[in-house]
Design a protein around this motif. Structure first.
Motif, PDB file in Angstrom:
ATOM      1  N   THR A  49       7.956  14.837 -11.005  1.00 36.66           N
ATOM      2  CA  THR A  49       8.899  14.875  -9.893  1.00 36.66           C
ATOM      3  C   THR A  49       8.150  14.621  -8.595  1.00 36.66           C
ATOM      4  OG1 THR A  49      10.412  16.418 -10.988  1.00 36.66           O
ATOM      5  CG2 THR A  49      10.524  16.288  -8.588  1.00 36.66           C
ATOM      6  N   VAL A  50       8.632  13.644  -7.834  1.00 34.62           N
ATOM      7  CA  VAL A  50       8.089  13.330  -6.510  1.00 34.62           C
ATOM      8  C   VAL A  50       9.219  13.560  -5.518  1.00 34.62           C
ATOM      9  CG1 VAL A  50       7.071  11.552  -5.044  1.00 34.62           C
ATOM     10  CG2 VAL A  50       6.536  11.607  -7.495  1.00 34.62           C
ATOM     11  N   LYS A  51       9.072  14.546  -4.627  1.00 31.09           N
ATOM     12  CA  LYS A  51      10.183  14.829  -3.720  1.00 31.09           C
ATOM     13  C   LYS A  51       9.693  15.147  -2.314  1.00 31.09           C
ATOM     14  CE  LYS A  51      11.011  19.788  -4.681  1.00 31.09           C
ATOM     15  NZ  LYS A  51      11.127  20.287  -3.289  1.00 31.09           N
ATOM     16  N   ASP A  52      10.566  14.818  -1.363  1.00 30.07           N
ATOM     17  CA  ASP A  52      10.324  15.117   0.054  1.00 30.07           C
ATOM     18  C   ASP A  52       9.004  14.527   0.541  1.00 30.07           C
ATOM     19  OD1 ASP A  52      12.715  16.607   0.178  1.00 30.07           O
ATOM     20  OD2 ASP A  52      11.705  18.385  -0.577  1.00 30.07           O
ATOM     21  N   CYS A  53       8.724  13.306   0.114  1.00 34.00           N
ATOM     22  CA  CYS A  53       7.481  12.633   0.504  1.00 34.00           C
ATOM     23  C   CYS A  53       7.781  11.456   1.430  1.00 34.00           C
ATOM     24  CB  CYS A  53       6.721  12.154  -0.732  1.00 34.00           C
ATOM     25  SG  CYS A  53       6.081  13.509  -1.762  1.00 34.00           S
ATOM     26  N   LYS A  54       6.772  11.080   2.239  1.00 34.29           N
ATOM     27  CA  LYS A  54       6.941  10.000   3.206  1.00 34.29           C
ATOM     28  C   LYS A  54       5.765   9.033   3.120  1.00 34.29           C
ATOM     29  CE  LYS A  54       9.478  12.913   6.474  1.00 34.29           C
ATOM     30  NZ  LYS A  54       9.481  13.505   7.836  1.00 34.29           N
ATOM     31  N   SER A  55       6.093   7.748   3.110  1.00 33.51           N
ATOM     32  CA  SER A  55       5.098   6.679   3.194  1.00 33.51           C
ATOM     33  C   SER A  55       5.360   5.940   4.497  1.00 33.51           C
ATOM     34  CB  SER A  55       5.225   5.728   1.999  1.00 33.51           C
ATOM     35  OG  SER A  55       4.277   4.686   2.081  1.00 33.51           O
ATOM     36  N   LEU A  56       4.489   6.126   5.482  1.00 31.87           N
ATOM     37  CA  LEU A  56       4.780   5.675   6.837  1.00 31.87           C
ATOM     38  C   LEU A  56       3.780   4.630   7.317  1.00 31.87           C
ATOM     39  CD1 LEU A  56       5.556   9.157   8.465  1.00 31.87           C
ATOM     40  CD2 LEU A  56       7.153   7.572   7.358  1.00 31.87           C
ATOM     41  N   ASP A  57       4.318   3.567   7.925  1.00 28.13           N
ATOM     42  CA  ASP A  57       3.542   2.600   8.702  1.00 28.13           C
ATOM     43  C   ASP A  57       2.354   2.043   7.926  1.00 28.13           C
ATOM     44  OD1 ASP A  57       5.337   3.123  10.719  1.00 28.13           O
ATOM     45  OD2 ASP A  57       4.065   4.599  11.702  1.00 28.13           O
ATOM     46  N   ALA A  58       2.648   1.457   6.769  1.00 24.66           N
ATOM     47  CA  ALA A  58       1.594   0.862   5.939  1.00 24.66           C
ATOM     48  C   ALA A  58       0.818  -0.195   6.716  1.00 24.66           C
ATOM     49  CB  ALA A  58       2.215   0.238   4.692  1.00 24.66           C
ATOM     50  N   LYS A  59      -0.486  -0.282   6.426  1.00 26.02           N
ATOM     51  CA  LYS A  59      -1.360  -1.265   7.068  1.00 26.02           C
ATOM     52  C   LYS A  59      -2.025  -2.125   5.998  1.00 26.02           C
ATOM     53  CE  LYS A  59      -0.551   0.506  11.137  1.00 26.02           C
ATOM     54  NZ  LYS A  59       0.337  -0.195  12.103  1.00 26.02           N
ATOM     55  N   SER A  60      -1.738  -3.416   6.049  1.00 26.54           N
ATOM     56  CA  SER A  60      -2.321  -4.398   5.133  1.00 26.54           C
ATOM     57  C   SER A  60      -1.750  -5.749   5.523  1.00 26.54           C
ATOM     58  CB  SER A  60      -1.953  -4.092   3.678  1.00 26.54           C
ATOM     59  OG  SER A  60      -0.575  -4.365   3.455  1.00 26.54           O
ATOM     60  N   LYS A  61      -2.213  -6.794   4.866  1.00 27.46           N
ATOM     61  CA  LYS A  61      -1.494  -8.051   4.949  1.00 27.46           C
ATOM     62  C   LYS A  61      -0.110  -7.858   4.332  1.00 27.46           C
ATOM     63  CE  LYS A  61      -5.743 -10.750   4.400  1.00 27.46           C
ATOM     64  NZ  LYS A  61      -6.488 -11.677   3.499  1.00 27.46           N
ATOM     65  N   ILE A  62       0.855  -8.605   4.796  1.00 27.03           N
ATOM     66  CA  ILE A  62       2.182  -8.562   4.189  1.00 27.03           C
ATOM     67  C   ILE A  62       2.234  -9.680   3.159  1.00 27.03           C
ATOM     68  CG2 ILE A  62       4.660  -8.705   4.587  1.00 27.03           C
ATOM     69  CD1 ILE A  62       4.165  -7.603   7.383  1.00 27.03           C
ATOM     70  N   ALA A  63       1.829  -9.328   1.936  1.00 30.90           N
ATOM     71  CA  ALA A  63       1.695 -10.306   0.856  1.00 30.90           C
ATOM     72  C   ALA A  63       1.778  -9.566  -0.471  1.00 30.90           C
ATOM     73  CB  ALA A  63       0.363 -11.051   0.979  1.00 30.90           C
ATOM     74  N   GLY A  64       1.782 -10.319  -1.572  1.00 35.70           N
ATOM     75  CA  GLY A  64       1.915  -9.729  -2.893  1.00 35.70           C
ATOM     76  C   GLY A  64       0.840  -8.700  -3.197  1.00 35.70           C
ATOM     77  N   GLY A  65       1.205  -7.694  -4.001  1.00 36.26           N
ATOM     78  CA  GLY A  65       0.261  -6.669  -4.410  1.00 36.26           C
ATOM     79  C   GLY A  65      -0.028  -5.626  -3.356  1.00 36.26           C
ATOM     80  N   ARG A  66       0.822  -5.524  -2.344  1.00 38.87           N
ATOM     81  CA  ARG A  66       0.598  -4.593  -1.246  1.00 38.87           C
ATOM     82  C   ARG A  66       1.906  -3.889  -0.891  1.00 38.87           C
ATOM     83  NH1 ARG A  66      -2.244  -9.146  -1.154  1.00 38.87           N
ATOM     84  NH2 ARG A  66      -4.380  -9.195  -0.328  1.00 38.87           N
ATOM     85  N   ARG A  67       1.777  -2.671  -0.368  1.00 33.74           N
ATOM     86  CA  ARG A  67       2.903  -1.928   0.198  1.00 33.74           C
ATOM     87  C   ARG A  67       4.004  -1.647  -0.828  1.00 33.74           C
ATOM     88  NH1 ARG A  67       3.362  -3.475   6.589  1.00 33.74           N
ATOM     89  NH2 ARG A  67       1.265  -4.313   6.877  1.00 33.74           N
ATOM     90  N   TYR A  68       3.628  -1.037  -1.951  1.00 33.53           N
ATOM     91  CA  TYR A  68       4.570  -0.522  -2.942  1.00 33.53           C
ATOM     92  C   TYR A  68       4.678   0.983  -2.682  1.00 33.53           C
ATOM     93  CZ  TYR A  68       4.160  -4.904  -5.638  1.00 33.53           C
ATOM     94  OH  TYR A  68       4.197  -6.211  -6.063  1.00 33.53           O
ATOM     95  N   SER A  69       5.494   1.365  -1.741  1.00 33.48           N
ATOM     96  CA  SER A  69       5.454   2.709  -1.156  1.00 33.48           C
ATOM     97  C   SER A  69       5.545   3.823  -2.193  1.00 33.48           C
ATOM     98  CB  SER A  69       6.581   2.854  -0.137  1.00 33.48           C
ATOM     99  OG  SER A  69       6.534   1.827   0.821  1.00 33.48           O
ATOM    100  N   PHE A  70       6.504   3.691  -3.118  1.00 32.70           N
ATOM    101  CA  PHE A  70       6.661   4.651  -4.218  1.00 32.70           C
ATOM    102  C   PHE A  70       6.811   3.833  -5.498  1.00 32.70           C
ATOM    103  CE2 PHE A  70       7.977   6.905  -0.432  1.00 32.70           C
ATOM    104  CZ  PHE A  70       7.303   8.118  -0.563  1.00 32.70           C
ATOM    105  N   ASN A  71       5.718   3.725  -6.236  1.00 30.02           N
ATOM    106  CA  ASN A  71       5.667   2.864  -7.418  1.00 30.02           C
ATOM    107  C   ASN A  71       5.690   3.714  -8.683  1.00 30.02           C
ATOM    108  OD1 ASN A  71       5.075   0.094  -8.638  1.00 30.02           O
ATOM    109  ND2 ASN A  71       3.444   1.348  -9.531  1.00 30.02           N
TER     110      ASN A  71
END
Length: 296
Positions: free
Chosen positions: A123-145
Motif C-alpha cells: 500500500t502506497v498512500k498519502d505520498c507526493k512526487s513534486l517538481d521532477a528534474k530531468s530531461k523530458i524524454a523516455g525512461g524518466r518521470r514515472y512518478s508512481f510506477n
C-alpha cells in the motif's frame, strides 16, 4: 503483437515464450475439481493461447512487513535537466505485505515510489512526487510506477511528471490507483507497454491524458499497453480507450473529459459509459467493492 511496424532496428517483436504470466495466489478451498483463490486471475486462461497451470512455489529471500513513513526526500540537482542525481526516492522489490505512507519526494528524476515486479500486497498512500528534474524524454518521470501485483496507490499527488500513475510490461494485477492527482504533466497516465492486466484507475484527476491503447512502435515496440483495465469516475483533458483484438476488454465509466481515437486508428473501441455525466453511482468502484469509505 509480432507484426509491429518497424520504426528502426530497436523495435522488438513480441515473442510468445516471453509472455507467461505468473500470478501469486493463495488457495482458500478445494472442492472436487475446483479450486478457490484469495484473489481473481484477471485474464481469461484460453487454451488457444496456452491455457494455465497451478503449482506450489517458495520465494526465499523475499521480506515482509516493511514500512516507510513520514519522510521528506530531496534530490540535489544542478539544473532542470540534470540527470546526475537521485532517481528513485523509494524502490521496493522482493517485498510483500508492506507500505509507504506520507512520503514526499522532491526533484527526483524517476519516481517517488517504484514497485518492482516481485513486489506484492504493498500500500502506497498519502505520498507526493513534486517538481521532477530531468530531461523530458523516455525512461524518466514515472512518478508512481507499479510493476507488481495486488498493490494499492491511494491519495497520491504528482507534479511535473510524465507517466504519473503507470504500469510496465507484463504486469499481472489486480492493482489499483485510487483518488490520486497529477498536475503539469508531460505525458499520459495508464498502462505503458506490453500487456499489463487488471488495473483499476479510480477517481484519478489529471490535467493531461489517460490512455489505454495500442502504442505500436513507440519505445522498442510497446504494442498493446493493457487489457482488462478500468477507468472509473476519472477526470482528464482527453482519453483514448481501445479494446485489444485478441482477448480482454477495457472500460471507461463516467469519464469527465474528451474522447479521442488514440495514436493508431482502426483499433476496436473500448467500453464507454456515462461520459461527462455527473453523479456517477457508485462514485468509487474501489470503495464499493471493498465496502469501505476512505478519506480524501
Amino acid at each position: 503483437m509480432d507484426q509491429i511496424t518497424p520504426r528502426d532496428s530497436s523495435i522488438k517483436q513480441w515473442q510468445a515464450k516471453e509472455y507467461d504470466f505468473h500470478f501469486e495466489r493463495v488457495i482458500t478451498a478445494i472442492k472436487g475439481d475446483s479450486i478457490f483463490l484469495d484473489n481473481p486471475i484477471v485474464i481469461a486462461l484460453d487454451k488457444q493461447y496456452g491455457g494455465g497451470a497451478v503449482y506450489k512455489y517458495n520465494f526465499n529471500g523475499r521480506i515482509t512487513n516493511v514500512g516507510i513513513e513520514n519522510i521528506r526526500c530531496e534530490s540535489a540537482y544542478a539544473s532542470d535537466t540534470d540527470e546526475d542525481h537521485g532517481w528513485d526516492a523509494i524502490h521496493f522489490n522482493r517485498v510483500q505485505n508492506s507500505w509507504v505512507d506520507n512520503v514526499t519526494a522532491v526533484y527526483f528524476g524517476y519516481s517517488c515510489v517504484n514497485l518492482g515486479n516481485e513486489s506484492r500486497n504493498i500500500t502506497v498512500k498519502d505520498c507526493k512526487s513534486l517538481d521532477a528534474k530531468s530531461k523530458i524524454a523516455g525512461g524518466r518521470r514515472y512518478s508512481f510506477n507499479n510493476d507488481g501485483q495486488m498493490n494499492l496507490f491511494m491519495n497520491c499527488v504528482a507534479t511535473e511528471g510524465r507517466h504519473d500513475y503507470v504500469t510496465g510490461a507484463r504486469v499481472c494485477g489486480p492493482n489499483v490507483f485510487f483518488q490520486c492527482k497529477a498536475e503539469r504533466t508531460h505525458a499520459d497516465i495508464g498502462p505503458h507497454h506490453r500487456w499489463a492486466i487488471g488495473t483499476l484507475y479510480d477517481n484519478i484527476i489529471t490535467d493531461g491524458e489517460i490512455n489505454i491503447q495500442d502504442r505500436g512502435n513507440w519505445g522498442t515496440g510497446h504494442g498493446w499497453a493493457g487489457a482488462n483495465q478500468v477507468l472509473w469516475n476519472c477526470t482528464a483533458s482527453k482519453a483514448a480507450v481501445q479494446n485489444p483484438w485478441a482477448t480482454g476488454k477495457n472500460y471507461v465509466i463516467g469519464l469527465q473529459g474528451e474522447k479521442y481515437a488514440g495514436r493508431l486508428k482502426g483499433r476496436p473501441d473500448g467500453e464507454w459509459e456515462g461520459q461527462n455525466k455527473k453523479d456517477l453511482q457508485p462514485a468509487s468502484l474501489f470503495e464499493a467493492q471493498s465496502g469501505k469509505t476512505f478519506k480524501k
